[in-house]
Scaffold this active site. Structure first.
Site, PDB file in Angstrom:
ATOM      1  N   TRP A 181      61.989-131.499 -82.725  1.00 52.06           N
ATOM      2  CA  TRP A 181      62.503-131.401 -81.359  1.00 52.06           C
ATOM      3  C   TRP A 181      61.372-131.256 -80.319  1.00 52.06           C
ATOM      4  O   TRP A 181      60.489-130.442 -80.475  1.00 52.06           O
ATOM      5  CB  TRP A 181      63.454-130.197 -81.246  1.00 52.06           C
ATOM      6  CG  TRP A 181      64.142-130.138 -79.918  1.00 52.06           C
ATOM      7  CD1 TRP A 181      65.337-130.705 -79.589  1.00 52.06           C
ATOM      8  CD2 TRP A 181      63.657-129.502 -78.738  1.00 52.06           C
ATOM      9  NE1 TRP A 181      65.619-130.472 -78.274  1.00 52.06           N
ATOM     10  CE2 TRP A 181      64.607-129.735 -77.723  1.00 52.06           C
ATOM     11  CE3 TRP A 181      62.494-128.778 -78.436  1.00 52.06           C
ATOM     12  CZ2 TRP A 181      64.448-129.248 -76.421  1.00 52.06           C
ATOM     13  CZ3 TRP A 181      62.335-128.303 -77.140  1.00 52.06           C
ATOM     14  CH2 TRP A 181      63.302-128.537 -76.147  1.00 52.06           C
ATOM     15  N   GLU A 184      58.632-135.871 -76.927  1.00 46.99           N
ATOM     16  CA  GLU A 184      58.451-137.337 -76.908  1.00 46.99           C
ATOM     17  C   GLU A 184      58.820-137.935 -75.555  1.00 46.99           C
ATOM     18  O   GLU A 184      58.206-138.903 -75.105  1.00 46.99           O
ATOM     19  CB  GLU A 184      59.223-138.006 -78.057  1.00 46.99           C
ATOM     20  CG  GLU A 184      60.719-138.212 -77.853  1.00 46.99           C
ATOM     21  CD  GLU A 184      61.502-136.926 -77.757  1.00 46.99           C
ATOM     22  OE1 GLU A 184      61.117-135.956 -78.413  1.00 46.99           O
ATOM     23  OE2 GLU A 184      62.508-136.898 -77.022  1.00 46.99           O
ATOM     24  N   MET A 211      77.459-132.027 -72.460  1.00 51.38           N
ATOM     25  CA  MET A 211      76.711-132.052 -73.721  1.00 51.38           C
ATOM     26  C   MET A 211      77.602-131.497 -74.830  1.00 51.38           C
ATOM     27  O   MET A 211      78.169-130.409 -74.697  1.00 51.38           O
ATOM     28  CB  MET A 211      75.426-131.235 -73.630  1.00 51.38           C
ATOM     29  CG  MET A 211      74.517-131.457 -74.824  1.00 51.38           C
ATOM     30  SD  MET A 211      73.048-130.415 -74.833  1.00 51.38           S
ATOM     31  CE  MET A 211      71.949-131.356 -73.799  1.00 51.38           C
TER      32      MET A 211
HETATM   33  C1  BGC Z   1      61.021-130.745 -74.060  1.00 41.76           C
HETATM   34  C2  BGC Z   1      61.751-132.048 -73.847  1.00 41.76           C
HETATM   35  C3  BGC Z   1      63.216-131.788 -73.578  1.00 41.76           C
HETATM   36  C4  BGC Z   1      63.374-130.828 -72.405  1.00 41.76           C
HETATM   37  C5  BGC Z   1      64.807-130.507 -72.058  1.00 41.76           C
HETATM   38  C6  BGC Z   1      61.266-129.828 -72.856  1.00 41.76           C
HETATM   39  O1  BGC Z   1      60.653-128.577 -73.054  1.00 41.76           O
HETATM   40  O2  BGC Z   1      59.640-130.972 -74.211  1.00 41.76           O
HETATM   41  O3  BGC Z   1      61.596-132.875 -74.968  1.00 41.76           O
HETATM   42  O4  BGC Z   1      63.895-132.985 -73.277  1.00 41.76           O
HETATM   43  O5  BGC Z   1      62.657-129.640 -72.658  1.00 41.76           O
HETATM   44  O6  BGC Z   1      65.503-129.875 -73.076  1.00 41.76           O
HETATM   45 MN    MN Z   2      71.037-132.450 -77.667  1.00 45.90          MN
END
Ligand code: BGC
Ligand code: MN
Length: 292
Positions: A181, A184, A211
């Site tokens: 997670w 990217e 969501m």
């Molecule tokens: C992450 C992202 C994510 C965003 C929202 C950031 O800290 O690096 O990949 O989309 O948070 O959740």
């Molecule tokens: Mn999600």
């Protein structure tokens, strides 16, 4: 009140035709493709919706049920591709999957000129949020219920976003290196800045999403190398992405034209862990909160 719905059919209508008449997806062609009757789409765009996916069957069902009528109401010429990860690698390699999806969708139909990158758990609420590409990279999931319908930070590109084919190629796609997670999408924003592309957004009043609920286990799901990768990403942007996709540890297991989507099953073998020194030093860098 007890309501009886009486449906009468002409005696000539066989059960299969009747089923098609009542089925709201009746015009969706194999592989989840659709275009307005007589090909009168609202623009000359041909849109591929790329959905990266792993272990979220219940979300995928809701997503597909919602998205076909939604996209059809927008009069788009579109197809839905679901790019599913399987194999030894347990962490979700979203950037790599998007690059594979982009490449395979174009093999399937070379005429796509607009790509929407879509989380499977985001459901658009308002049909005015048009799924088309703009002159600059376009971030569609501006207001999500989970974030109290507020944009968490101004350089956010994750969730749902749109890029023309030409821009995706210019940016060399996503980095292939992020597994787990986070990050990217921030890496992609940095690629845009490097190429002096501005991020644009629709009006927050209608760029609204729900969501679907899911849990995130920070210990097992997150990518601990993401801060390191981000801080060094720009220097790799031209060599890590579409250009070195051949060298990435993956193979396409199958491409299947299902009723409501084209399923691209991708095997990703275990990746070597990324060495990045002391994570605590890098952890604190607020790299993604930079203003545009
Ligand atoms: C992450 C992202 C994510 C965003 C929202 C950031 O800290 O690096 O990949 O989309 O948070 O959740
Ligand atoms: Mn999600």
């Amino acid at each position: 009140m007890k309501v009886a719905v009486l449906v009468t059919t002409s005696s000539k209508m066989d059960p299969e035709t009747l089923h098609k008449t009542l089925n709201p997806y009746r015009n969706v062609r194999a592989g989840g493709k659709w275009s307005p009757a007589g090909n009168r789409s609202s623009s000359s765009e041909k849109v591929a919706i790329l959905v990266t996916y792993k272990d979220r069957e219940e979300h995928l069902k809701i997503f597909l049920r919602h998205m076909h009528p939604f996209l059809q109401r927008q009069g788009l010429d579109y197809a839905i591709y679901v790019i599913e990860q399987h194999g030894e690698e347990q962490k979700f390699c979203k950037g790599l999957l998007y690059n594979v999806g982009f490449t395979e969708a174009l093999k399937d139909d070379p005429t796509y000129n607009c790509f929407i990158f879509h989380d499977v758990d985001l459901i658009p609420e308002d049909v005015r949020n048009l799924y088309t590409c703009r002159k600059s990279p376009f971030h569609l999931s501006v207001a999500i219920d989970k974030f109290e319908y507020k944009l968490p930070y101004v350089t956010l590109f994750g969730g749902v976003s749109a890029l023309t084919k030409a821009h995706y190629e210019l940016l060399n796609g996503y980095s292939n290196l992020y597994c787990g997670w986070g990050g990217e999408d921030d890496d992609m924003t940095r690629r845009m800045f490097k190429h002096k592309l501005r991020l644009s957004r629709p009006d927050k009043d209608f760029a609204r999403y729900k969501m679907l609920a899911h849990s995130r286990n920070r210990t097992t799901d997150d990518n601990p190398a993401r801060y390191y990768l981000l801080s060094t990403g720009v220097s790799r942007a031209d060599t890590d992405g579409l250009t070195d996709l051949q060298a990435a540890n993956y193979s396409v297991t199958s491409v299947t034209h299902k009723e409501l989507y084209t399923h691209i099953l991708v095997n990703i073998t275990k990746r070597r862990p990324i060495k990045f020194g002391n994570p605590h030093k890098l952890n604190k860098t607020k790299i993604h909160h930079r203003r545009m």
